[in-house]
Design an enzyme around this catalytic site. Sequence first.
Site, PDB file in Angstrom:
ATOM      1  N   VAL A   1      -5.503 -11.460   7.245  1.00 26.27           N
ATOM      2  CA  VAL A   1      -6.375 -12.640   7.106  1.00 26.27           C
ATOM      3  C   VAL A   1      -5.530 -13.902   6.960  1.00 26.27           C
ATOM      4  O   VAL A   1      -4.398 -13.860   6.488  1.00 26.27           O
ATOM      5  CB  VAL A   1      -7.327 -12.509   5.887  1.00 26.27           C
TER       6      VAL A   1
ATOM      7  N   GLN B   1     -13.507   1.965  -1.688  1.00 26.00           N
ATOM      8  CA  GLN B   1     -13.484   0.540  -1.356  1.00 26.00           C
ATOM      9  C   GLN B   1     -14.730   0.247  -0.534  1.00 26.00           C
ATOM     10  O   GLN B   1     -15.311   1.138   0.084  1.00 26.00           O
ATOM     11  CB  GLN B   1     -12.250   0.184  -0.507  1.00 26.00           C
TER      12      GLN B   1
ATOM     13  N   TRP C   1       0.850  -1.193   0.000  1.00 26.36           N
ATOM     14  CA  TRP C   1       0.000   0.000   0.000  1.00 26.36           C
ATOM     15  C   TRP C   1       0.885   1.242   0.000  1.00 26.36           C
ATOM     16  O   TRP C   1       1.464   1.596   1.034  1.00 26.36           O
ATOM     17  CB  TRP C   1      -0.922   0.004   1.234  1.00 26.36           C
TER      18      TRP C   1
ATOM     19  N   HIS D   1      -6.756   1.778   2.631  1.00 25.68           N
ATOM     20  CA  HIS D   1      -7.844   0.817   2.410  1.00 25.68           C
ATOM     21  C   HIS D   1      -8.886   1.012   3.514  1.00 25.68           C
ATOM     22  O   HIS D   1      -8.652   1.777   4.465  1.00 25.68           O
ATOM     23  CB  HIS D   1      -7.321  -0.637   2.378  1.00 25.68           C
TER      24      HIS D   1
ATOM     25  N   ARG E   1      -4.003   6.350  -2.366  1.00 23.91           N
ATOM     26  CA  ARG E   1      -2.688   5.709  -2.491  1.00 23.91           C
ATOM     27  C   ARG E   1      -1.779   6.566  -3.348  1.00 23.91           C
ATOM     28  O   ARG E   1      -2.227   7.204  -4.314  1.00 23.91           O
ATOM     29  CB  ARG E   1      -2.816   4.307  -3.100  1.00 23.91           C
TER      30      ARG E   1
ATOM     31  N   ALA F   1     -13.452 -11.527   6.334  1.00 19.77           N
ATOM     32  CA  ALA F   1     -13.425 -10.129   5.895  1.00 19.77           C
ATOM     33  C   ALA F   1     -13.183 -10.101   4.398  1.00 19.77           C
ATOM     34  O   ALA F   1     -12.631 -11.053   3.830  1.00 19.77           O
ATOM     35  CB  ALA F   1     -12.321  -9.371   6.621  1.00 19.77           C
TER      36      ALA F   1
HETATM   37  C1  FA5 Z   1      -6.903  -4.308   0.067  1.00 20.22           C
HETATM   38  O1  FA5 Z   1      -6.907  -3.082   0.068  1.00 20.22           O
HETATM   39  C2  FA5 Z   1      -7.375  -5.098   1.230  1.00 20.22           C
HETATM   40  N1  FA5 Z   1      -7.628  -4.221   2.332  1.00 20.22           N
HETATM   41  C3  FA5 Z   1      -8.615  -5.917   0.863  1.00 20.22           C
HETATM   42  C4  FA5 Z   1      -8.955  -6.970   1.874  1.00 20.22           C
HETATM   43  C5  FA5 Z   1      -9.882  -6.680   2.849  1.00 20.22           C
HETATM   44  C6  FA5 Z   1      -8.361  -8.226   1.838  1.00 20.22           C
HETATM   45  C7  FA5 Z   1     -10.219  -7.649   3.802  1.00 20.22           C
HETATM   46  C8  FA5 Z   1      -8.678  -9.182   2.761  1.00 20.22           C
HETATM   47  C9  FA5 Z   1      -9.620  -8.905   3.732  1.00 20.22           C
HETATM   48  P1  FA5 Z   1      -6.204  -4.434  -2.403  1.00 20.22           P
HETATM   49  O2  FA5 Z   1      -5.034  -3.551  -2.333  1.00 20.22           O
HETATM   50  O3  FA5 Z   1      -6.111  -5.584  -3.354  1.00 20.22           O
HETATM   51  O4  FA5 Z   1      -6.606  -5.028  -0.993  1.00 20.22           O
HETATM   52  O5  FA5 Z   1      -7.459  -3.550  -2.834  1.00 20.22           O
HETATM   53  C10 FA5 Z   1      -8.777  -4.090  -2.827  1.00 20.22           C
HETATM   54  C11 FA5 Z   1      -9.563  -3.565  -4.046  1.00 20.22           C
HETATM   55  O6  FA5 Z   1      -9.495  -2.158  -4.079  1.00 20.22           O
HETATM   56  C12 FA5 Z   1      -8.959  -4.016  -5.375  1.00 20.22           C
HETATM   57  O7  FA5 Z   1      -9.443  -5.282  -5.739  1.00 20.22           O
HETATM   58  C13 FA5 Z   1      -9.435  -2.947  -6.290  1.00 20.22           C
HETATM   59  O8  FA5 Z   1     -10.752  -3.200  -6.725  1.00 20.22           O
HETATM   60  C14 FA5 Z   1      -9.463  -1.713  -5.421  1.00 20.22           C
HETATM   61  N2  FA5 Z   1      -8.252  -0.903  -5.654  1.00 20.22           N
HETATM   62  C15 FA5 Z   1      -7.025  -1.073  -5.113  1.00 20.22           C
HETATM   63  N3  FA5 Z   1      -6.174  -0.137  -5.549  1.00 20.22           N
HETATM   64  C16 FA5 Z   1      -6.855   0.641  -6.392  1.00 20.22           C
HETATM   65  C17 FA5 Z   1      -6.534   1.805  -7.160  1.00 20.22           C
HETATM   66  N4  FA5 Z   1      -5.336   2.347  -7.150  1.00 20.22           N
HETATM   67  N5  FA5 Z   1      -7.495   2.349  -7.929  1.00 20.22           N
HETATM   68  C18 FA5 Z   1      -8.746   1.815  -7.933  1.00 20.22           C
HETATM   69  N6  FA5 Z   1      -9.130   0.738  -7.213  1.00 20.22           N
HETATM   70  C19 FA5 Z   1      -8.192   0.147  -6.458  1.00 20.22           C
END
Ligand code: FA5
Length: 345
Positions: free
Chosen positions: A259, A216, A156, A176, A202, A313
């Site tokens: 998780v 999110q 992140w 997130h 981010r 989650a």
């Molecule tokens: C997370 O942020 C974790 N907190 C998710 C999680 C929650 C996992 C609970 C397990 C349990 P990740 O970085 O993959 O994971 O982001 C989750 C979703 O946010 C992605 O699948 C995507 O749909 C969205 N996302 C992430 N980064 C971006 C971005 N830069 N722009 C748009 N959407 C994004």
Amino acid sequence: MPDDVETIKNEALKELESIGEVKRLDEWRVAYLGRSGRLTAVLRTLGALPLEERRALGQRANEAKTALEEALAQREGVIREQEMAQSVAAGRIDVTLPGRSAPLGRLHPSTQMVREICDAFVTMGFQVVEGPEVEWDYYNFEALNIPKDHPARDMWDTLWITPPSESERPMLLRTHTSPMQVRVMEKTRPPVRVVVPGKCYRYEATDATHESQFYQIEGLAVDENITFADLKGTLYQFAQRIFGQGRKVRFRCDYFPFVEPGVDMSIDCFFCEGSGCRICKDSGWIEIMGAGMVHPNVLRKVGYDPEVYTGFAFGMGPERIAMLKYGIDDIRLFYANDLRFLRQF
Ligand code: FA5
């Protein structure tokens, strides 16, 4: 020698007939009945006349004065009526004209998608809660089993408000919505069932699928006897509801420090029905979220006994889901404020 009373009266009445505006009536009144008016001048001469003449002239002058005052009042009434009729005619509303339509606003496509997703979970018994976008390092990382210097922090790219190098208690823009898992559990005893929509930030270069600010939606369910089967069943129902009946879902191992086990969830590509296309990058599957069973360390941090309670989650990006659902090929369109794009939703 002042003018003869009858002459003055006749001239005054004639002039009065020719007046068509209320404001000119006053000029007329001053000219005949005012302090230096013509009729008043006659009355002023009375004192110098012999008694008999004074009486006769005084009577005629007073009668003339009364007649002029009555004529003035009557003329004013007539003019006012005419003016009213004119103004009504000028301002008349043509009820046959087509109405002017008031431009209506609409909800932003991100908001619409967020609401649709939350509704899907609300019908399954989840509550919607929200939390701060400016967050402590503790909630965004520490309490989620990501201590300082943990390599997973690189997952992140963070926008710091006070970075760890400058503060005992670093502050950031949440990367997130997972910090809300901790905040909710700190305040509640199980059973917990919440979904948390909200903005995340981010420090990323933007491209067709990445924005530096995006939504999110987090989900969290904690209780006794919650298993991975509950996670699969809940997310399967969600996929049917948002993408249509008959969608297949796939879970594969993934890593998120908070998780264990961690998974990513994909749905079969509804553009090519799984045969492979540009959207699914020829894999037949589209990844839509990260998920997993809440890590025992996270439960311990909030005072839940992981021997008694378990939970799952998940976290997803509604803009990415809207892109899939509506065939939008660039996430940056959501924040470009281009009305041609926004009006389609
Ligand atoms: C997370 O942020 C974790 N907190 C998710 C999680 C929650 C996992 C609970 C397990 C349990 P990740 O970085 O993959 O994971 O982001 C989750 C979703 O946010 C992605 O699948 C995507 O749909 C969205 N996302 C992430 N980064 C971006 C971005 N830069 N722009 C748009 N959407 C994004």
